[in-house]
Design a protein around this motif. Structure first.
Motif, mmCIF file in Angstrom:
data_model
loop_
_atom_site.group_PDB
_atom_site.id
_atom_site.type_symbol
_atom_site.label_atom_id
_atom_site.label_comp_id
_atom_site.label_asym_id
_atom_site.label_seq_id
_atom_site.Cartn_x
_atom_site.Cartn_y
_atom_site.Cartn_z
ATOM 1 N N ASP A 189 16.334 -22.294 -12.591
ATOM 2 C CA ASP A 189 15.212 -22.326 -11.863
ATOM 3 C C ASP A 189 15.058 -21.887 -10.535
ATOM 4 O OD1 ASP A 189 14.882 -24.347 -13.744
ATOM 5 O OD2 ASP A 189 14.699 -26.271 -12.547
ATOM 6 N N LEU A 190 16.205 -21.137 -10.123
ATOM 7 C CA LEU A 190 16.026 -20.190 -9.106
ATOM 8 C C LEU A 190 15.647 -18.778 -9.009
ATOM 9 C CD1 LEU A 190 18.978 -22.152 -7.247
ATOM 10 C CD2 LEU A 190 16.477 -22.379 -6.524
ATOM 11 N N ALA A 191 15.592 -18.391 -10.413
ATOM 12 C CA ALA A 191 15.756 -17.086 -10.532
ATOM 13 C C ALA A 191 14.648 -16.137 -9.980
ATOM 14 C CB ALA A 191 15.458 -16.660 -12.230
ATOM 15 N N GLU A 192 13.443 -16.754 -9.891
ATOM 16 C CA GLU A 192 12.523 -15.908 -9.042
ATOM 17 C C GLU A 192 12.462 -16.058 -7.523
ATOM 18 O OE1 GLU A 192 10.746 -14.012 -10.773
ATOM 19 O OE2 GLU A 192 11.543 -14.602 -12.792
ATOM 20 N N GLU A 193 13.423 -16.850 -6.690
ATOM 21 C CA GLU A 193 13.301 -16.917 -5.450
ATOM 22 C C GLU A 193 13.882 -15.864 -4.870
ATOM 23 O OE1 GLU A 193 12.429 -19.646 -3.711
ATOM 24 O OE2 GLU A 193 11.930 -20.896 -5.741
ATOM 25 N N SER A 194 13.636 -15.736 -3.653
ATOM 26 C CA SER A 194 14.240 -14.896 -2.492
ATOM 27 C C SER A 194 15.333 -15.265 -1.971
ATOM 28 C CB SER A 194 13.004 -14.417 -1.434
ATOM 29 O OG SER A 194 11.832 -13.835 -1.859
ATOM 30 N N TRP A 195 16.523 -14.631 -2.033
ATOM 31 C CA TRP A 195 17.692 -15.068 -1.703
ATOM 32 C C TRP A 195 18.087 -14.354 -0.403
ATOM 33 C CZ3 TRP A 195 20.773 -18.895 -3.972
ATOM 34 C CH2 TRP A 195 20.246 -19.122 -5.278
ATOM 35 N N ILE A 196 18.679 -15.149 0.455
ATOM 36 C CA ILE A 196 19.696 -14.714 1.780
ATOM 37 C C ILE A 196 20.977 -14.970 1.217
ATOM 38 C CG2 ILE A 196 20.127 -15.124 4.058
ATOM 39 C CD1 ILE A 196 17.199 -14.956 3.406
ATOM 40 N N GLY A 197 21.530 -13.335 0.815
ATOM 41 C CA GLY A 197 22.794 -13.450 0.180
ATOM 42 C C GLY A 197 23.897 -13.094 1.136
ATOM 43 N N PRO A 219 18.533 -11.251 -9.193
ATOM 44 C CA PRO A 219 17.936 -12.084 -8.164
ATOM 45 C C PRO A 219 17.530 -10.958 -6.996
ATOM 46 C CG PRO A 219 20.198 -12.801 -8.635
ATOM 47 C CD PRO A 219 20.019 -11.422 -9.615
ATOM 48 N N THR A 220 16.501 -11.386 -6.157
ATOM 49 C CA THR A 220 15.940 -10.587 -5.295
ATOM 50 C C THR A 220 16.664 -11.104 -3.877
ATOM 51 O OG1 THR A 220 13.861 -10.473 -6.453
ATOM 52 C CG2 THR A 220 13.892 -10.092 -4.049
ATOM 53 N N VAL A 221 17.544 -10.137 -3.312
ATOM 54 C CA VAL A 221 18.192 -10.388 -2.135
ATOM 55 C C VAL A 221 17.451 -9.717 -1.042
ATOM 56 C CG1 VAL A 221 20.370 -10.468 -1.133
ATOM 57 C CG2 VAL A 221 20.486 -10.617 -3.337
ATOM 58 N N VAL A 222 16.996 -10.588 -0.272
ATOM 59 C CA VAL A 222 16.013 -9.955 0.898
ATOM 60 C C VAL A 222 16.988 -9.588 2.077
ATOM 61 C CG1 VAL A 222 14.013 -11.059 0.033
ATOM 62 C CG2 VAL A 222 15.410 -12.347 1.666
ATOM 63 N N VAL A 241 16.101 -18.672 -0.006
ATOM 64 C CA VAL A 241 17.197 -19.796 -0.338
ATOM 65 C C VAL A 241 18.577 -19.065 -0.293
ATOM 66 C CG1 VAL A 241 15.443 -21.027 -1.891
ATOM 67 C CG2 VAL A 241 17.062 -19.194 -2.824
ATOM 68 N N ALA A 242 19.631 -19.806 -0.190
ATOM 69 C CA ALA A 242 20.755 -19.364 -0.118
ATOM 70 C C ALA A 242 21.793 -20.314 -0.694
ATOM 71 C CB ALA A 242 20.922 -19.184 1.361
ATOM 72 N N LEU A 243 23.000 -19.851 -1.037
ATOM 73 C CA LEU A 243 24.221 -20.639 -1.333
ATOM 74 C C LEU A 243 24.970 -20.901 -0.216
ATOM 75 C CD1 LEU A 243 25.100 -18.871 -4.694
ATOM 76 C CD2 LEU A 243 24.074 -21.172 -4.471
ATOM 77 N N LEU A 244 25.568 -22.169 0.141
ATOM 78 C CA LEU A 244 26.248 -22.305 1.413
ATOM 79 C C LEU A 244 27.328 -23.313 1.081
ATOM 80 C CD1 LEU A 244 23.218 -23.123 4.075
ATOM 81 C CD2 LEU A 244 24.704 -20.867 3.759
ATOM 82 N N PRO A 245 28.461 -23.155 1.556
ATOM 83 C CA PRO A 245 29.909 -23.951 1.184
ATOM 84 C C PRO A 245 29.388 -25.337 1.903
ATOM 85 C CG PRO A 245 30.213 -22.276 3.164
ATOM 86 C CD PRO A 245 28.878 -22.114 2.495
ATOM 87 N N ARG A 246 29.879 -26.256 0.957
ATOM 88 C CA ARG A 246 29.618 -27.760 1.227
ATOM 89 C C ARG A 246 30.463 -28.253 2.568
ATOM 90 N NH1 ARG A 246 30.061 -31.469 -3.741
ATOM 91 N NH2 ARG A 246 28.333 -30.014 -4.367
ATOM 92 N N TYR A 247 31.430 -27.970 2.690
ATOM 93 C CA TYR A 247 32.291 -28.594 3.756
ATOM 94 C C TYR A 247 32.303 -27.813 5.272
ATOM 95 C CZ TYR A 247 34.487 -30.329 -0.574
ATOM 96 O OH TYR A 247 34.688 -31.017 -1.587
ATOM 97 N N THR A 248 32.236 -26.568 4.937
ATOM 98 C CA THR A 248 32.092 -25.674 6.190
ATOM 99 C C THR A 248 31.070 -26.297 7.389
ATOM 100 O OG1 THR A 248 33.364 -23.964 5.046
ATOM 101 C CG2 THR A 248 32.127 -23.563 7.005
#
Length: 300
Positions: A189-197, A219-222, A241-248
Motif C-alpha cells: 500500500d506504500l508503493a506510490e509514496e515518497s520515501w525518506i530513505g 520506491p521513490t526516495v526523495v 514516509v519512512a521506515l524507523l526502528p521501533r526501540y531506538t
C-alpha cells in the motif's frame, strides 16, 4: 638477557652452591650449571670462578646479581599486573557502535559498567556498513553493528558474533496520512509514496528494495538521511514516509506523525556485537559484552 638464566644466577648467589640453587629452582645441578655458563657466554665476561672445589661469583658476577634483582623484581611486578588483568575486569575496552545503536545501548551500558572498578569504556559512534566491520576490528575490541533481517549473518572465521537483539522496523506516516488510522500497513500500500530513505547499503534500505520485488514499483526516495531524528521531522512535515526502528526512537512526540507496524513482511534489523576470535577471554571484554547483552535483553 634471559630471565631464566638471571634467576639461576640469583639463586646461586643467595644459596652459595649449585646444588642448593638447583633444589630451589626444581632443576638438576647440571641444568643450573648450564644456565650459568650460557649467561656468562651471553655477557662475554667471567661471572664465576673456582676456588678449590667450590664455585663462587666474580666481582662482575656480583654486579650482575644486583641488576638481576632489579630486572627480576620488575618482571615479577609485570607478571602480577598481567595476572590482575587475567583474573578480573581491568583496563580500557574500546567499543565502536553505529550511531543509532549507541543511542539505543550506550547510556544503559555505561550505567551497568559504572560499579566495575578499574574498567574504562572507550566508545566511538561510527556510521558503518556491515562490510566495514572486519577493518574496524583492527582498532576496537567490540564492534556493535546491524544488518537487515534478510541479509545473511556476519561470517568471518577470525571473528565471534554475539546476537544482541532484533529491532522491528515500523513505517512512520504524517499524522493526516490516508493510512494513519490503520492498525498495520501492508508494504504494497506504500508503493506510490515518497520515501525518506537511508544511504544505499545500510539495513533499512534493504526493506525498500523488498518493496520493488513485491510490487514491481521502484520506491521513490526523495531524500537519503541517516539521522533518524532528521527523518522524523521530515515525516512530521508531510514530506514523505519512512521506515524507523521501533526501540531506538521510542514514543513519538505530539501528534505530528504516527508509527505503524508493517503487515505481510518481516522487517527488522539485527543488532550484533562482533569481536576478534578469543577476545572475550579477556575479563574486561567479557564484562562489557555481558553488560551489552543485559542491556539489549532489557530493551528487546
Amino acid at each position: 638477557m634471559d630471565l631464566v638464566r638471571l634467576r639461576a644466577l640469583r639463586e646461586f648467589a643467595d644459596r652459595g652452591t649449585v646444588h642448593a640453587a638447583a633444589r630451589a629452582l626444581n632443576r638438576t645441578p647440571s641444568a643450573v650449571s648450564q644456565q650459568l655458563r650460557a649467561l656468562q657466554a651471553e655477557v662475554g665476561i667471567p661471572l664465576t670462578e673456582r676456588t678449590g672445589r667450590r664455585l663462587r661469583l666474580t666481582d662482575a658476577g656480583w654486579a650482575l646479581v644486583r641488576h638481576a634483582d632489579e630486572v627480576l623484581s620488575s618482571a615479577e611486578r609485570v607478571e602480577a599486573e598481567l595476572d590482575s588483568y587475567r583474573s578480573r575486569p581491568k583496563g580500557a575496552v574500546r567499543v565502536a557502535m553505529f550511531p543509532t545503536g549507541a543511542e539505543l545501548l550506550l547510556a544503559g551500558l555505561m550505567r551497568r559498567l559504572t560499579p566495575v572498578a578499574g574498567l574504562r569504556l572507550e566508545c566511538r559512534d561510527i556510521d558503518m556498513q556491515p562490510n566495514e566491520v572486519p577493518a574496524l576490528l583492527a582498532d576496537y575490541d567490540i564492534v556493535v553493528t546491524h544488518r537487515d533481517e534478510q541479509m545473511p549473518p556476519f561470517d568471518d572465521a577470525r571473528a565471534e558474533v554475539v546476537h544482541l537483539l532484533r529491532e522491528p522496523l515500523d513505517v512512520a506516516l504524517p499524522a493526516g496520512h490516508r493510512l494513519a488510522k490503520r492498525r498495520k500497513v501492508p508494504l504494497t500500500d506504500l508503493a506510490e509514496e515518497s520515501w525518506i530513505g537511508v544511504d544505499v547499503g545500510f539495513p533499512v534500505d534493504d526493506v525498500l528494495r523488498s518493496l520493488a520485488v513485491r510490487t514491481g514499483v521502484r520506491p521513490t526516495v526523495v531524500q537519503r538521511i541517516n539521522d533518524f531524528h532528521v527523518t522524523e521531522r521530515l515525516v512530521a512535515a508531510g514530506l514523505g514516509v519512512a521506515l524507523l526502528p521501533r526501540y531506538t526512537l521510542g514514543p513519538h512526540s505530539g501528534r505530528r506523525w504516527v508509527r505503524r507496524p508493517l503487515a505481510g513482511i518481516r522487517a527488522a534489523r539485527h543488532v550484533e556485537a562482533v569481536l576478534r576470535a578469543g577476545a572475550s577471554a579477556r575479563p574486561s571484554v567479557a564484562e562489557v559484552l555481558a553488560a551489552l547483552r543485559a542491556e539489549a535483553t532489557a530493551i528487546g
